[in-house]
Structure formats: structure tokens, C-alpha cells
Design a protein around this motif. Structure first.
Motif, short mmCIF file in Angstrom:
data_model
loop_
_atom_site.label_atom_id
_atom_site.label_comp_id
_atom_site.label_asym_id
_atom_site.label_seq_id
_atom_site.Cartn_x
_atom_site.Cartn_y
_atom_site.Cartn_z
N VAL A 185 0.84 -1.20 0.00
CA VAL A 185 0.00 0.00 0.00
C VAL A 185 0.87 1.25 0.00
O VAL A 185 0.61 2.21 -0.74
N ASN A 186 1.92 1.23 0.81
CA ASN A 186 2.85 2.37 0.83
C ASN A 186 3.48 2.59 -0.53
O ASN A 186 3.65 3.73 -0.98
N ASN A 187 3.83 1.50 -1.19
CA ASN A 187 4.41 1.59 -2.53
C ASN A 187 3.44 2.24 -3.51
O ASN A 187 3.82 3.12 -4.30
N SER A 188 2.18 1.83 -3.45
CA SER A 188 1.17 2.40 -4.34
C SER A 188 0.91 3.87 -4.03
O SER A 188 0.79 4.70 -4.94
N VAL A 189 0.84 4.19 -2.74
CA VAL A 189 0.61 5.58 -2.34
C VAL A 189 1.72 6.48 -2.84
O VAL A 189 1.48 7.55 -3.41
N MET A 197 4.22 5.77 -5.24
CA MET A 197 4.51 5.71 -6.67
C MET A 197 3.37 6.25 -7.53
O MET A 197 3.60 6.73 -8.64
N LYS A 198 2.14 6.20 -7.03
CA LYS A 198 1.01 6.66 -7.84
C LYS A 198 0.48 8.02 -7.37
O LYS A 198 0.36 8.95 -8.16
N ALA A 199 0.17 8.11 -6.09
CA ALA A 199 -0.36 9.38 -5.59
C ALA A 199 0.68 10.49 -5.66
O ALA A 199 0.38 11.62 -6.05
N PHE A 200 1.91 10.16 -5.30
CA PHE A 200 2.96 11.18 -5.32
C PHE A 200 3.29 11.61 -6.75
O PHE A 200 3.60 12.77 -7.01
N LEU A 201 3.21 10.66 -7.69
CA LEU A 201 3.49 10.97 -9.09
C LEU A 201 2.50 11.99 -9.63
O LEU A 201 2.85 12.83 -10.47
N LYS A 202 1.27 11.93 -9.14
CA LYS A 202 0.25 12.85 -9.63
C LYS A 202 0.35 14.23 -9.01
O LYS A 202 -0.13 15.22 -9.57
N THR A 203 0.96 14.32 -7.83
CA THR A 203 1.00 15.60 -7.12
C THR A 203 2.34 16.32 -7.20
O THR A 203 2.45 17.46 -6.77
N ARG A 204 3.37 15.65 -7.71
CA ARG A 204 4.70 16.26 -7.78
C ARG A 204 5.25 16.16 -9.19
O ARG A 204 4.95 15.23 -9.93
N ASN A 205 6.08 17.09 -9.55
CA ASN A 205 6.67 17.12 -10.89
C ASN A 205 7.94 16.28 -10.93
O ASN A 205 9.05 16.78 -11.11
#
Length: 553
Positions: free
Chosen positions: A271-275, A277-285
Motif C-alpha cells: 500500500v505504501n508503494n502504491s501511495v 509511486m502513484k499518488a505522489f506521481l500525480k501531485t509532484r513534478n
């Protein structure tokens, strides 16, 4: 020592043997990760780490819980000397894992794209055969653990890690050479990804090779003991024979809650990996390659180091399942409470100073094991410091998970892990999305998750057995001794570094000195009794040394 005392501390001895093997295995794992990191790089670790998280989930669902579950079921039969039925359970368990492990391997191979994307898909497929092999290995380990003999499992773990280390580095080196022609880092992004993928595949092959070597060893041990096993089965005069249908139903009923509990408990990393790698990718450049590199530092360095002390808790838990199961089967609740209290105390005596040591010596420990750039070393150091408290929580929650399973409360850890996972995920999404904590957010939610599991499981154990843990000598005094030890560790490292200018020499010497100081403090504060000291492997030698130093009377 009297016979009663020997039996009382026997499970500590077996846990100690398994813990030593676990720690040796993890040290081997750490030592080879430095050279492997040099070969595959942080990006390769990122691909490997992402694939490994999902491989672990499928392994947990299919095979990982088999040793614990099988050891409990067989131990209950051995407690009433039903050796024939115990061996029928062993045979039925082999059939179970062949079917389930085979299906899981095929699912992972053909469904890898459902879990990861891009280069990590091929890496994840490389793990597929390992799941099938691990199931058979798990049954053999569980069979010997049910007999309260951890030596075979311990040796197999060490052999597994040695083979893993050799093949991982060798295969990664060869595959990169075959694919790229040399180990030089290319300048183009596509070539960097290709190189990192080849290295990660080599690492995955090492994992499979290690499990295969361990399986061959355990099969050899079983073959050597086969005559004795069959003789004892032949001398069993119990007339009631369990049918294979009833055994399969029993195994399924026992294994399924174990699987769910262990899977949910270990789902945290995925879950941490998904949070991240996916959520952070959408919110950071940041690119996926940059995130994979940073994730590789988190899972490949900081998290790997912090997991070393938990090896003792894992070993103690493995020893506790058959011990508690037999005590409950014999209605010896007082004995079960006593063994639980001793095991919790032993876990805290080890995990608390380890957490303090990792906090104060995070930078030199990281530098000792890995060759990083300055930026990578800074990140790994701070992440390890942030994870240090979770060492204590994970150690205690791992043990209490196994205690509850041994007590037959197999659904309780599932519920507790589910609650903690929901809280962790929500907090993780908030921290990643609305703060600048970056990877430190994942370290924080790791601690939150392990802390919640620790508290919820301890409450459940207390209710199940009307059990109360002694506080002062289990938590407070060891924590005070660990603070003093931490001060000595930090001061001795800084002083030695000023004299030698060698961080590696300084940190090794500081760790040894700190460990000695901590042990002396435990004896001076009367935290550990002579009887408890004898319960450790080679405990009689420890007692002799302590008496010569006048630390015990």
C-alpha cells in the motif's frame, strides 16, 4: 537448572537458535546488498522493490503462512502422541501446497501486469516459480518446527540467504553484461531503464535460487530422518485415523485465517508503494524513474536495515505458535501466560536498544553497508532515523500476531491489521498529498501502522488469557538502559572517528562497546535473572562470564 526450568526455557532456546540464524541471514542480506546496489543502482532497486512487494503478497496468500499453520496443527497431534495422524497431516499439506502454489505461480506470471507497470512486470514474472518452490519448503520447515526443533529451519535460512547473495550479484552482473555489453551507466533514459531491468531480474533469480537450495537441504534432512519418523509412526497405537478429507478441511480452516492475517499484516508495504509511486506521481513534478530511484533507497537500504532486529521477534513468534498451541490444548493457561510474558520481555530487551542504536548511528551504519552519493546517504540516514521507533512496534506486533494465532484467535489479527491499514492509508494519502514530507511520510505511516498493531494485539492477548505484562523490567528499565547505551554509542563513535578517521572501524567498535554496556546495565539493574540468562543459546557460558565479572550472585 531443574528439568522444569529447562522445559520452561526450552522455547526460548529454540527461538534463540532461529533468531541467530535469522540475524545471520539478514546480515548476509545486508552485506550483499552493497555490491548489488553498485551493480544495479538505485533505479534497479526501485524496480526490484516494487515487484518484490507484490510477489510477497502472492507468496503470503499462497505459501508463506504454511510453516506456522502446519507447525500448529501437527504440534496439537504430537501433544497427544498421535504420530500417525501427524504424518498424514504432513502428506496432505504437501498436496495442498502443490496445488495452491502452482496456481499462484501461474497467476503471478500471467497477471503481473495487473500489479506493476513497465519494466517491473518482467521482474515480477521472474519471481513466479519461487512461489511454487517455497510452498514445499514451508511444509518441511513447519513439520520440524512442530517438533520444537528449529535447527533445521535455521540452517536452511542461512543457506538460502548465501545462495541468494551469490546468485543475485552474479546473475545481475552477467545479465547486465549480456544486455549492455558492460557495467557502464548509459546516458539515455531508455538504456538506463534497460540496464536497471536486467539487474533487477538477476536479483529476482537470486531469490528463487536461495529458496531452491533451502528446499534441497530440508528434503535431505527429511530423508535422513525418514526411517526414525516411519518407525515412530508404526509404533503409534492410536486406532482413530483422520481421513485425508477431514485433514484437508482442517488445514484449510487453519491456513486460511493465517493467510489472511499475514497477508493483511504485510500488505502495508504494498500500500505504501502504491501511495508513493502513484499518488505522489500525480501531485509532484517528478518522473517515474526518479521516484523509483528514491523508493529503492527507502526499501533497499533504510527499511532493510530496520528489519534486522525484527528477526528475533519473527523467530520467537515461530517458536511460540506450537508452544502456546500445546499449552492451550493441555488447558495449561498459567503456563501459556508465563511463556508469553517471558517472550515479550526478551523481545523488548533486544528491540529497544536496537532501535536506539539505529537512531544514533544511522549515518555510519548506512555508510558501512552501502556506497552512496552524498544526497543518497543523507536520504537513507534520515529515513533510517525516522523508522527506528517502528522497530520496537513491529517486533512486539509480530510476536503478538503469532501468540494470537497459537491461542486460536486467528481472526483477531486480521481485524486489527485491517483497522491499522485503513488508518495508515488515509494518513499516508493526506501526508503525501498535502505536505512536503516526501518519503518521510511513508516512514511516519509505517510507525503509525506498527504502533496500532502493537496496541490492538496486546489488548487482544490480554483479554484472551487475562494476561498482564510486567512493565518496569520489560519496558521502562530497558528503555533507560538503551538511552545510556545510545549516549555511549554516539560518543564512542565520534571519539574514535576523530582518532582513526575511519567511519567503518569507528562504527563497528562503537556497536560492540554499546552492546557490552547495555548487557552490563541489564545485569546491574537486575532486569535479567540467572535463570533467564541460561535460557539463551550458550547461556551457561554467559552465566559463567557474568559471575566472574560479579554482575550476578
Amino acid at each position: 537448572m531443574t528439568g522444569n526450568e529447562g522445559r520452561k526455557n526450552g522455547f526460548i532456546m529454540q527461538a534463540g537458535i532461529l533468531a541467530v540464524a535469522g540475524i545471520i541471514s539478514r546480515i548476509i542480506g545486508l552485506l550483499y546488498r552493497g555490491p548489488l546496489h553498485n551493480v544495479i543502482g538505485a533505479l534497479g532497486w526501485g524496480y526490484y522493490g516494487s515487484a518484490y512487494n507484490y510477489y510477497t503478497i502472492i507468496l503470503l496468500i499462497s505459501s508463506y503462512s504454511i510453516p506456522s499453520a502446519i507447525s500448529k496443527v501437527i504440534a496439537q497431534k504430537l501433544a497427544v502422541k498421535e504420530y500417525h495422524n501427524a504424518h498424514r497431516i504432513f502428506r496432505c499439506a504437501l498436496g495442498y501446497v502443490l496445488a495452491v502454489g502452482g496456481a499462484a505461480s501461474l497467476f503471478l506470471y500471467f497477471g503481473a501486469g495487473l500489479f506493476v507497470e513497465g519494466a517491473a512486470v518482467t521482474v515480477l514474472r521472474t519471481f513466479a516459480p519461487t512461489i511454487f518452490i517455497y510452498g514445499i519448503l514451508g511444509v518441511l520447515r513447519g513439520y520440524f518446527q512442530a517438533h520444537k526443533s528449529m535447527v533445521q529451519t535455521s540452517i536452511s535460512q542461512i543457506l538460502e540467504q548465501i545462495a541468494n547473495a551469490v546468485v543475485s550479484v552474479g546473475a545481475a552482473y552477467l545479465l547486465i553484461h549480456i544486455t549492455m555489453g558492460s557495467l557502464e551507466l548509459p546516458t539515455e533514459e531508455a538504456e538506463l531503464i534497460k540496464r536497471a531491468t536486467s539487474g533487477a531480474i538477476g536479483s529476482a533469480l537470486g531469490t528463487g535460487a536461495g529458496v531452491l537450495i533451502a528446499l534441497l537441504f530440508m528434503a535431505g534432512v527429511y530423508a535422513l530422518n525418514r526411517e526414525t519418523i516411519y518407525k515412530r509412526v508404526a509404533n503409534d497405537h492410536h486406532t482413530e485415523e483422520d481421513s485425508y478429507g477431514a485433514i484437508l478441511k482442517m488445514i484449510t480452516m487453519v491456513v486460511t485465517p493465517y493467510i489472511l492475517s499475514t497477508a493483511v499484516y504485510n500488505l502495508s508495504s504494498a500500500v505504501n508503494n502504491s501511495v508513493y509511486m502513484k499518488a505522489f506521481l500525480k501531485t509532484r513534478n517528478l518522473s517515474e524513474m526518479e521516484l523509483s530511484s528514491r523508493w529503492g533507497i527507502f526499501v533497499g537500504q533504510a527499511q532493510t536495515i530496520s528489519n534486522i532486529p525484527i528477526a528475533f521477534a519473527t523467530a520467537m513468534g515461530a517458536a511460540m505458535i506450537p508452544t502456546v498451541a500445546q499449552a492451550v490444548a493441555a488447558r495449561d493457561f498459567s503456563g501459556a501466560r508465563e511463556k508469553i510474558a517471558v517472550s515479550v520481555k526478551m523481545i523488548m530487551l533486544i528491540s529497544i536498544p536496537c532501535a536506539m542504536g539505529l537512531f544514533v548511528l544511522a549515518r555510519p551504519v548506512t555508510g558501512l553497508l552501502f556506497h552512496n552519493t552524498k544526497a543518497e546517504e543523507d536520504l537513507a540516514t534520515k529515513l533510517l532515523m525516522a523508522l527506528s521507533l517502528s522497530v520496537v512496534f513491529y517486533a512486539l506486533s509480530t510476536l503478538s500476531n503469532n501468540i494470537l494465532q497459537g491461542l486460536g484467535k486467528v481472526n483477531v489479527p486480521i481485524i486489527n491489521a485491517g483497522i491499522a491499514l485503513v488508518v495508515q492509508t488515509v494518513v499516508g494519502l493526506l501526508l503525501v498529498g498535502f505536505t512536503e514530507l516526501d518519503l518521510y511520510a511513508i516512514a511516519i505511516v509505517n510507525t503509525i501502522y506498527s504502533g496500532m498493531m502493537c496496541v490492538l494485539n496486546q489488548i487482544a492477548v490480554r483479554k484472551a488469557l487475562r494476561y498482564r505484562q510486567e512493565i518496569a523490567k520489560t519496558f521502562l528499565v530497558p528503555a533507560f538502559a538503551a538511552v545510556l547505551m545510545g549516549a555511549v554509542a554516539w560518543a564512542s563513535y565520534e571519539g574514535l572517528y576523530m582518532l582513526t578517521y575511519s567511519p567503518k572501524i569507528s562504527v563497528v567498535a562503537a556497536i560492540l562497546l554499546a552492546a557490552c554496556i547495555y548487557c552490563v546495565l541489564l545485569l546491574l539493574f537486575r532486569v535479567v535473572t540467572e535463570e533467564e540468562l541460561r535460557g539463551f543459546p550458550k547461556g551457561y557460558l554467559l552465566v559463567r562470564v557474568a559471575r566472574k565479572c560479579r554482575l550476578i550472585r
